[in-house]
Motif scaffolding. Sequence first.
Motif, PDB file in Angstrom:
ATOM      1  N   LEU A  66     -15.993  12.572  42.548  1.00 58.00           N
ATOM      2  CA  LEU A  66     -17.200  13.384  42.333  1.00 58.00           C
ATOM      3  C   LEU A  66     -17.491  13.540  40.846  1.00 58.00           C
ATOM      4  O   LEU A  66     -18.605  13.333  40.383  1.00 58.00           O
ATOM      5  N   PHE A  67     -16.443  13.933  40.103  1.00 55.04           N
ATOM      6  CA  PHE A  67     -16.590  14.220  38.678  1.00 55.04           C
ATOM      7  C   PHE A  67     -15.819  13.193  37.841  1.00 55.04           C
ATOM      8  O   PHE A  67     -14.858  12.595  38.308  1.00 55.04           O
ATOM      9  N   ASN A  68     -16.280  13.029  36.591  1.00 54.11           N
ATOM     10  CA  ASN A  68     -15.561  12.202  35.617  1.00 54.11           C
ATOM     11  C   ASN A  68     -15.374  10.754  36.075  1.00 54.11           C
ATOM     12  O   ASN A  68     -14.349  10.135  35.810  1.00 54.11           O
ATOM     13  N   ASN A  69     -16.368  10.223  36.752  1.00 57.86           N
ATOM     14  CA  ASN A  69     -16.352   8.812  37.134  1.00 57.86           C
ATOM     15  C   ASN A  69     -17.381   8.093  36.271  1.00 57.86           C
ATOM     16  O   ASN A  69     -18.587   8.268  36.468  1.00 57.86           O
ATOM     17  N   ILE A  70     -16.919   7.306  35.310  1.00 53.16           N
ATOM     18  CA  ILE A  70     -17.854   6.674  34.378  1.00 53.16           C
ATOM     19  C   ILE A  70     -18.470   5.411  34.947  1.00 53.16           C
ATOM     20  O   ILE A  70     -19.392   4.845  34.368  1.00 53.16           O
ATOM     21  N   TYR A  71     -17.968   4.947  36.110  1.00 51.15           N
ATOM     22  CA  TYR A  71     -18.423   3.668  36.650  1.00 51.15           C
ATOM     23  C   TYR A  71     -19.458   3.800  37.767  1.00 51.15           C
ATOM     24  O   TYR A  71     -20.150   2.843  38.088  1.00 51.15           O
ATOM     25  N   ASN A  72     -19.534   4.959  38.392  1.00 47.49           N
ATOM     26  CA  ASN A  72     -20.487   5.162  39.487  1.00 47.49           C
ATOM     27  C   ASN A  72     -21.424   6.319  39.167  1.00 47.49           C
ATOM     28  O   ASN A  72     -21.055   7.250  38.459  1.00 47.49           O
ATOM     29  N   PRO A  73     -22.639   6.289  39.703  1.00 50.02           N
ATOM     30  CA  PRO A  73     -23.590   7.376  39.453  1.00 50.02           C
ATOM     31  C   PRO A  73     -23.016   8.724  39.907  1.00 50.02           C
ATOM     32  O   PRO A  73     -22.321   8.783  40.932  1.00 50.02           O
ATOM     33  N   PRO A  74     -23.297   9.813  39.181  1.00 51.17           N
ATOM     34  CA  PRO A  74     -22.734  11.139  39.509  1.00 51.17           C
ATOM     35  C   PRO A  74     -23.508  11.816  40.630  1.00 51.17           C
ATOM     36  O   PRO A  74     -23.977  12.942  40.494  1.00 51.17           O
ATOM     37  N   MET A  75     -23.670  11.133  41.744  1.00 52.61           N
ATOM     38  CA  MET A  75     -24.515  11.641  42.828  1.00 52.61           C
ATOM     39  C   MET A  75     -24.034  11.089  44.160  1.00 52.61           C
ATOM     40  O   MET A  75     -23.334  10.080  44.220  1.00 52.61           O
ATOM     41  N   LEU A  76     -24.394  11.780  45.230  1.00 57.23           N
ATOM     42  CA  LEU A  76     -24.129  11.281  46.576  1.00 57.23           C
ATOM     43  C   LEU A  76     -25.253  11.706  47.493  1.00 57.23           C
ATOM     44  O   LEU A  76     -26.002  12.648  47.189  1.00 57.23           O
TER      45      LEU A  76
END
Length: 293
Positions: A109-119
């Motif tokens: 959910l948080f602190n993922n630099i490779y995927n968009p910060p959304m679901l």
Amino acid sequence: MDIFNTNTLINEQTGNLAFSLNTFEDNCQFDHLNRLNYYSLVWIKKGSGVAKIDFSEFEFTSNTMFAITPYQPFMFVEKEHVEGVVLNFHPDFFCIHKHHEQVACNGVLFNNIYNPPMLCITDDIRGQIEMLLSQMGAEIQKADLAQYELLVSYLKIFLITASRAKAKQQPEELEALPDNKEPFILQKLKNLIETHYKTKHSAGDYAELLNITPKALAKITKSHFNKTMTNLISERIIIEAKRELYLTNKSVKEIAYGLGYDDEHYFSRFFKNNADISPKTYRDTVGFARAMA
């Protein structure tokens, strides 16, 4: 914790927001750049537009949830009228760094630099999400025995539910056609960044490790991550710096040295340029002393 109003808990020691849950019926609180010292989960229940987060832009429609970390810059530009729910919590209230094994949301959910910060809030989880928000909303108004413990329990379940949903929604890069080498380069790049971000800070370093040209690497990162290579490296360094500032009593100089910066002042400028706040102010408003109490 004490009740400030029907939807917000305030930390009595600091006077800062600890936890809040509110509905919104327009975009006024998000139509300008926000940099908040707590985590935010913003569920756009109705409407559409463009979210500007860090260095990137993401189009969104109804039933999209955004996960924002402390001091991460974000704003929404609406196309269709926006309504929804926003859940905020300070690291003093619940620290995902300290409890990442329990909730597994850090890096998903948080602190993922490779995927968009959304679901996407799909039909199969919408009922559970609504129920948890309702339970938290009812509990926040009680000021009853063990209120903090019960709210944290609901929050943990909420974060686990959202993290599982996002993990399922993340693109399976390695399912691409066998003759497409890019997915393997992407995975190797992620591994290289995780291995070397403390010592290798330039895009050219990673192009060399991948045995491709810097231009080819720039094209891949822009295409798949909507970011430059420099953005990816910088974001990864900042995530670790924030974690160290929050969880340890290391000096800024020690943290800088551990991340490959011999000059504390240069590192502090780098941190402020990327986080829009100094390391000291970040620690004072988000972390260490109260987190370890």
